[in-house]
Design a protein around this motif. Structure first.
Motif, short mmCIF file in Angstrom:
data_model
loop_
_atom_site.label_atom_id
_atom_site.label_comp_id
_atom_site.label_asym_id
_atom_site.label_seq_id
_atom_site.Cartn_x
_atom_site.Cartn_y
_atom_site.Cartn_z
N GLU A 153 -15.24 -2.54 -0.28
CA GLU A 153 -15.17 -1.54 -1.34
C GLU A 153 -13.72 -1.09 -1.58
N GLY A 154 -13.00 -0.86 -0.48
CA GLY A 154 -11.60 -0.43 -0.59
C GLY A 154 -10.75 -1.49 -1.27
N TYR A 155 -10.98 -2.77 -0.90
CA TYR A 155 -10.19 -3.84 -1.52
C TYR A 155 -10.54 -3.98 -3.00
N ARG A 156 -11.83 -3.83 -3.31
CA ARG A 156 -12.26 -3.94 -4.72
C ARG A 156 -11.61 -2.84 -5.56
N GLU A 157 -11.61 -1.63 -5.03
CA GLU A 157 -11.03 -0.51 -5.77
C GLU A 157 -9.52 -0.68 -5.94
N ALA A 158 -8.87 -1.15 -4.87
CA ALA A 158 -7.42 -1.37 -4.95
C ALA A 158 -7.11 -2.46 -5.99
N LEU A 191 -14.57 -7.86 -11.71
CA LEU A 191 -13.94 -6.74 -12.42
C LEU A 191 -13.66 -7.10 -13.88
N THR A 241 0.51 2.07 -9.26
CA THR A 241 -0.71 2.48 -9.94
C THR A 241 -0.83 4.01 -10.03
N TRP A 275 -12.01 -10.27 -6.12
CA TRP A 275 -12.69 -9.22 -6.88
C TRP A 275 -12.41 -9.32 -8.37
N HIS A 326 0.87 -1.18 0.00
CA HIS A 326 0.00 0.00 0.00
C HIS A 326 0.90 1.23 0.00
N ALA A 350 -8.91 -3.25 -8.53
CA ALA A 350 -9.18 -2.72 -9.88
C ALA A 350 -7.95 -1.95 -10.38
N ARG A 351 -7.36 -1.15 -9.51
CA ARG A 351 -6.18 -0.36 -9.92
C ARG A 351 -5.00 -1.26 -10.24
#
Ligand SMILES: Cc1ncc(COP(=O)(O)O)c(C=O)c1O
Length: 502
Positions: A366-371, A282, A443, A278, A100, A373-374
């Motif tokens: 949500e945070g893990y999904r967005e991470a 995605l 990213t 995820w 991170h 995705a990036r």
């Protein structure tokens, strides 16, 4: 070095049994031993500056200082060193390592650590909050990995890292098979690409690791894996994805085989546990790999990688309570009282579990999904860009850990050329290759582009300077080609010795 290079060249022409005999002889002849030691010393001396960069600059404490040092001075020195050492990972020059790394996230975890710094889960009566955090870490991870889709209880424990999760699971299978099937010489069947932690488990627990060659796509070869099963096999292993090539083994087929043969199946999702859940939604092609598959009986998933916790935590999960019981340690007749612990350590840093829990609940699904995705988008881009460089070849069909080799260049010279441009990539063997494990650090704007620009430049440099030796290229080259493996492991042990030299 030159002598070892020549020897390697000759040895590679000999048949394997002759090489093994020579290896035994080398270890018995005192003259040969001395010669080897001189060669090792020479190679390690070349590495010494990299191993001890502060030798000249900082005080070396061989013994306790008579008077304690001023706290502010200690803090100032550490802050200076950290500021220096964090530049590379913070700016996205490092493969894996820091997953991170945003300042706000780190500050948050540090505050959580400070609040909980005295906690020790061994004393759950003193710190019931830590016991709560650990139970919830396990439950949240289990539900992310298919627990809601099976009637079986999915249980587990928090461990200190991926290696400990794997060691614990392998030992649990060994002891279960010993108790239930009277197996005295337990075997693990794993693809060549499975993590070194499985070798470590086999060595520590006197198990036999049967390594099965992978297919041309670097994934486990399903029929070869099935053929490797014997009456002594206690568990089969697959990676989601593998450390070296970042490809996902055909877990559904492998877990099915394991179930039919009545053996365990461990999915090593140390790298993928917090990304792959995820991936499908995605839009990426990722097979099922978790407890949704009835044959999967255990998993490892690292919270300290893509779970974005501080280093020092992972989760091991089991299908059912019985297998987890084989992991525990409990003794009732010790003079020190009733003693029991879930993992290898006795006392443990409860603050790391608190920070892990805080990372998970602050990220949320949500945070893990967005991470994810990036990371997956950057992986996709990088894979395509690397594939366009004429001298390089991407290995297999990876998502975000991208390994590449070269049919035309010495890939370890390329690794050195990238190091010279500030990058820290991972060197791989069999076949010689290099990988970049994409994290959130890659990213950010312009980082992936900078990687590919540097890679193109490094390729051109290596083509124009084929004689450049570099720092690591000779050592990687030797390790990749020298058939006397015990010599290479000797060298690695001596490297650890050097690291501990003050
Ligand atoms: C697939 C896989 N398994 C296991 C491990 C071991 O994890 P750790 O270094 O946390 O012990 C790693 C580490 O990179 C890994 O990638």
């Amino acid at each position: 070095m030159a002598l070892l290079e020549q020897a390697t060249h000759l040895l590679n022409r000999l048949p394997a049994p002759a090489v093994r005999t020579l290896e035994t002889l080398l270890h018995r002849l005192p003259g040969a031993q001395r010669m080897l030691e001189r060669q090792y010393d020479q190679m390690l001396a070349e590495l010494d500056r990299a191993l001890h960069p502060y030798r000249e600059e900082l005080v070396q404490y061989r013994q306790l200082p008579e008077q304690g040092r001023d706290r502010d001075a200690i803090l100032a020195e550490m802050e200076r060193l950290q500021a220096q050492e964090s530049v590379r990972w913070r700016d996205g020059y490092v493969s894996g390592a820091v997953y991170h790394g945003d300042a706000g996230h780190i500050d948050f975890l540090n505050r959580v650590y400070a609040i909980n710094s005295q906690s020790n889960p061994l004393h759950f009566d003193l710190w019931p909050s830590t016991a709560k955090y650990e139970a919830e870490i396990v439950s949240m991870t289990a539900h992310m990995l298919g627990a809601s889709h099976t009637p079986d209880p999915i249980v587990g424990t928090v461990t200190s890292g991926g290696t400990e999760s794997i060691l614990l699971a392998m030992r649990a299978y060994r002891d279960q098979a010993r108790a239930q099937r009277r197996i005295q010489q337990p075997e693990i069947v794993a693809p060549m690409s499975a993590h070194a932690a499985f070798d470590k488990a086999a060595q520590y627990f006197a198990m036999k690791l049967v390594r099965v060659p992978v297919g041309p796509d670097y994934r486990a070869d399903v029929s070869a894996m099935e053929r490797a099963i014997t009456p002594n096999t206690v568990v089969m292993v697959g990676s989601a994805p593998s450390f070296p090539h970042g490809v996902i083994d055909p877990i559904p087929a492998l877990a099915d085989i394991a179930k039919r043969h009545g053996i365990g199946f461990h999915t090593d999702a140390c790298l993928g546990g917090f990304v792959l859940p995820w991936a499908q939604e995605l839009g990426y092609a990722a097979p099922e790999f978790d407890f949704r598959l009835p044959g999967v009986t255990s998993m490892s998933a690292d919270t300290h990688k893509y779970g974005y916790a501080a280093k020092g935590t992972s989760v091991v999960l089991y299908r059912g309570y019985a297998l987890r019981h084989y992991q525990y340690y409990a003794v009732a007749d010790w003079p020190g009282g009733l003693y029991f612990s879930p993992t290898f350590a006795g006392s443990r840093p409860g603050a790391l579990s608190a920070a892990c829990w805080a990372a998970m609940v602050s990220m949320g699904a949500e945070g893990y999904r967005e991470a994810a995705a990036r990371i997956l988008a950057t992986g996709h881009l990088l894979r395509a860009w690397i594939g366009e460089i004429p001298d390089l070849q991407v290995l297999g069909d990876p998502l975000w850990v991208i390994a590449f080799g070269s049919p035309t260049l010495n890939i370890y010279q390329l690794l050195d050329a990238m190091t010279a441009r500030g990058w820290s990539l991972n060197g791989l063997h069999r076949p010689p290759a290099v990988h970049l494990c994409v994290t959130l650090r890659h990213t950010g704007p312009g980082v992936a582009q900078r990687f590919v620009d540097d890679l193109r430049e490094a390729v051109a440099y290596v083509k124009n300077h084929p004689q450049d030796k570099g720092e690591m290229a000779p050592i990687y080259g030797l390790a990749a080609t020298l058939p006397l493996h015990s010599l290479v492991t000797d060298l690695l042990r001596r490297t650890i010795d050097r690291l501990y030299e003050v």
